[in-house]
Write a protein that holds these residues in place. Sequence first.
Motif, short mmCIF file in Angstrom:
data_model
loop_
_atom_site.label_atom_id
_atom_site.label_comp_id
_atom_site.label_asym_id
_atom_site.label_seq_id
_atom_site.Cartn_x
_atom_site.Cartn_y
_atom_site.Cartn_z
N UNK A 1 0.86 -1.20 0.00
CA UNK A 1 0.00 0.00 0.00
C UNK A 1 0.89 1.24 0.00
N UNK A 2 0.78 2.04 -1.00
CA UNK A 2 1.67 3.20 -1.17
C UNK A 2 1.60 4.13 0.03
N UNK A 3 0.40 4.38 0.50
CA UNK A 3 0.21 5.39 1.54
C UNK A 3 1.02 5.07 2.81
N UNK A 4 0.83 3.86 3.33
CA UNK A 4 1.51 3.54 4.58
C UNK A 4 3.02 3.40 4.37
N UNK B 1 9.64 8.62 6.43
CA UNK B 1 10.28 9.89 6.80
C UNK B 1 10.10 10.18 8.28
N UNK B 2 10.93 11.04 8.71
CA UNK B 2 10.91 11.44 10.11
C UNK B 2 10.89 12.95 10.17
N UNK B 3 9.79 13.53 9.74
CA UNK B 3 9.70 14.99 9.67
C UNK B 3 8.95 15.52 10.88
N UNK B 4 9.06 16.82 11.10
CA UNK B 4 8.28 17.49 12.15
C UNK B 4 6.83 17.46 11.68
N UNK C 1 13.01 18.51 5.45
CA UNK C 1 12.16 17.50 6.09
C UNK C 1 10.76 18.03 6.37
N UNK C 2 10.02 18.37 5.33
CA UNK C 2 8.69 18.94 5.54
C UNK C 2 7.71 17.90 6.08
N UNK C 3 6.71 18.39 6.82
CA UNK C 3 5.68 17.49 7.34
C UNK C 3 4.69 17.08 6.28
N UNK C 4 4.44 17.96 5.31
CA UNK C 4 3.50 17.66 4.23
C UNK C 4 4.10 18.12 2.90
N UNK C 5 3.73 17.41 1.83
CA UNK C 5 4.15 17.80 0.47
C UNK C 5 2.91 17.73 -0.41
N UNK C 6 2.70 18.77 -1.17
CA UNK C 6 1.48 18.79 -1.99
C UNK C 6 1.72 19.48 -3.32
N UNK C 7 0.81 19.24 -4.24
CA UNK C 7 0.76 19.96 -5.52
C UNK C 7 -0.68 19.89 -6.00
N UNK C 8 -0.91 20.24 -7.25
CA UNK C 8 -2.28 20.47 -7.71
C UNK C 8 -2.77 19.46 -8.75
N UNK D 1 6.98 7.69 -5.66
CA UNK D 1 8.10 6.74 -5.66
C UNK D 1 9.43 7.48 -5.64
N UNK D 2 9.54 8.51 -6.48
CA UNK D 2 10.81 9.25 -6.56
C UNK D 2 11.10 10.02 -5.28
N UNK D 3 10.05 10.59 -4.68
CA UNK D 3 10.25 11.42 -3.49
C UNK D 3 10.24 10.59 -2.21
N UNK D 4 9.80 9.35 -2.32
CA UNK D 4 9.67 8.45 -1.15
C UNK D 4 8.78 9.08 -0.09
N UNK D 5 7.78 9.79 -0.58
CA UNK D 5 6.84 10.45 0.34
C UNK D 5 5.44 10.40 -0.24
N UNK D 6 4.48 10.47 0.67
CA UNK D 6 3.09 10.57 0.26
C UNK D 6 2.80 12.00 -0.21
N UNK D 7 2.05 12.11 -1.28
CA UNK D 7 1.76 13.42 -1.87
C UNK D 7 0.29 13.78 -1.62
#
Lengths: 253, 301
Positions: free
Chosen positions: B1-4, B10-13, B98-105, B141-147
């Motif tokens: 599951x991509x989300x979990x 990551x270990x961000x604030x 180390x951002x807590x959230x990453x987003x785009x549109x 996948x590239x960012x290793x983070x949930x978007x």
Amino acid sequence: MLSLAEFQFTLAADLLDGGMRTARLLPGDPVMVKEALRVHRNTVLSGLANALRLGHPTVAWLTGEDFFDQAAHAFSANNPPHTACLTDYGDGFAAFLESYAPASGLPYLADVARFDHAIERCANAGFTAPILLALDRETAVELDASLVTLSAEYPVEQLRDACDSRDADSLEHLDMSPQARNYAIWRGKEGAAMRPLSMPSATFLGAVLRGETADAALAATLAHADPVDALASIRNEIFTAPFVRILSQPHGE
Amino acid sequence: MVRSLHRAAFNAWPISARAGIGLRIPHHARVIQERHVADWLEVHPENYMSAEPAAHDLEMIRKEHALSLHGVGLSLGSADGLCAAHLERLSHLIQRYAPGLISDHLSWSSIEGVHLPDLLPLPYTEEALQVVARNVDHAQTALKRNLLVENPSSYFQLSICSLSEAEFLGELVRRTGCGILLDINNIYVSAKNHGADPLSSLRAYLDAIPATSIDEIHLAGHTVERLEDGRDLRIDDHGSRVSQYVWQLYEATIGTIGARPTLIEWDTDIPDLRVLQAEASKAQAIMDEHWHQEQLYALAS
């Protein structure tokens, strides 16, 4: 059925050249389609004009908002950016201004644009590995990685100073006659820094920054200059400059 | 599951369900001087990708604030895929801050190597859904983070759509495990521009998108232009206070899904920092009120 790529290509072209091909592809309320195109076109062109304005503050100040916006829109329509990062947008704006008919009475504008662009680019540059230049077997120097040279015919340094201090009165007293002017521009400790260079120093430094060896750069310089004067200029203007760090010196010197 | 998978990577604030403000470069000096100005801040990463002085400022600001990176340049809807160089620059910023959230549109900006600085509309078709899902997967996948993907404001009503925007986003969550950044002002602007009822539109989003995937909310101001034929066009210019109608939709949203990290965005005619802080306080008060109501309800039952 309209493909996504076809839709995107058509809309992008409309936004840049003012066309209405998208409206023909999309049946619907023609007024709202026209208004939607207007809103998006305004966002795109004003965004690009603002990016150019930030990168060319002296040009923007000298020409005024309306003239600058028109020039920026004309440039952007044929030179859109290729990246979402617009900090460096505007390669080619100076060359565009040279042939931009409304600016034909402002022959200094292209030089000012080049100077602005170089200053802003250096101000934003990151700290990366310096350029290493071997002078001989025992001596080498490091040059700041952001370092560039720039040639101009008009007093771009004074024009930029006038812009920075918003001193329009000082423009009247500037000597605007064309003559060779050369500069080294780099990222200093507190933003972009600049140093005027004589022609021999500019020739030498320009050759080094193009990747030539110190010997080759010196040979190119001395081919067109008095050797004594040229060597003195290079020593005083380059090897004492803040953008240079001498790594070692031969024993006994 | 991509989300979990991505959340564990990551270990961000972390960013809590409180109100934050959009940080723009004119406020850098003030924020550094005051040290702490909001529960969390959000920036456009594109402003820091090639501007070391601003990026250095952000490092100092980051020490005192949780941070969210809200992109405008990934172009998740581009038919020809994502720009590898842009993805790499974004990845570098993620490592740095180390951002807590990453987003785009949910939009596109690039096609065939040309980038237009706008959030351009997508036709909501199965083809577009496949493209966006592929691009979101690529980015995660590239960012290793949930978007998180944000619903845009819209001016076009594209007749070639086979899905509503809400359905499109709901399906995108199902296919990619991405989160949603719900922009309440955009829902209002789009509904009014297309002659729909904003509250019904909001309900459609909240029905189509799993509440657990809504990880952030945006609030902003808009302007109203009177067209020649007498109709009004609302423009999402982020240049004024949040309208009372948008506040009402926000209350309805919080009442339905509970408190979420909520951001005040302001991009044009940027006001004093105090104005942004006051708007954030209003959002915080609505979340606090909801929390008290829930406590009372729990006590009563």
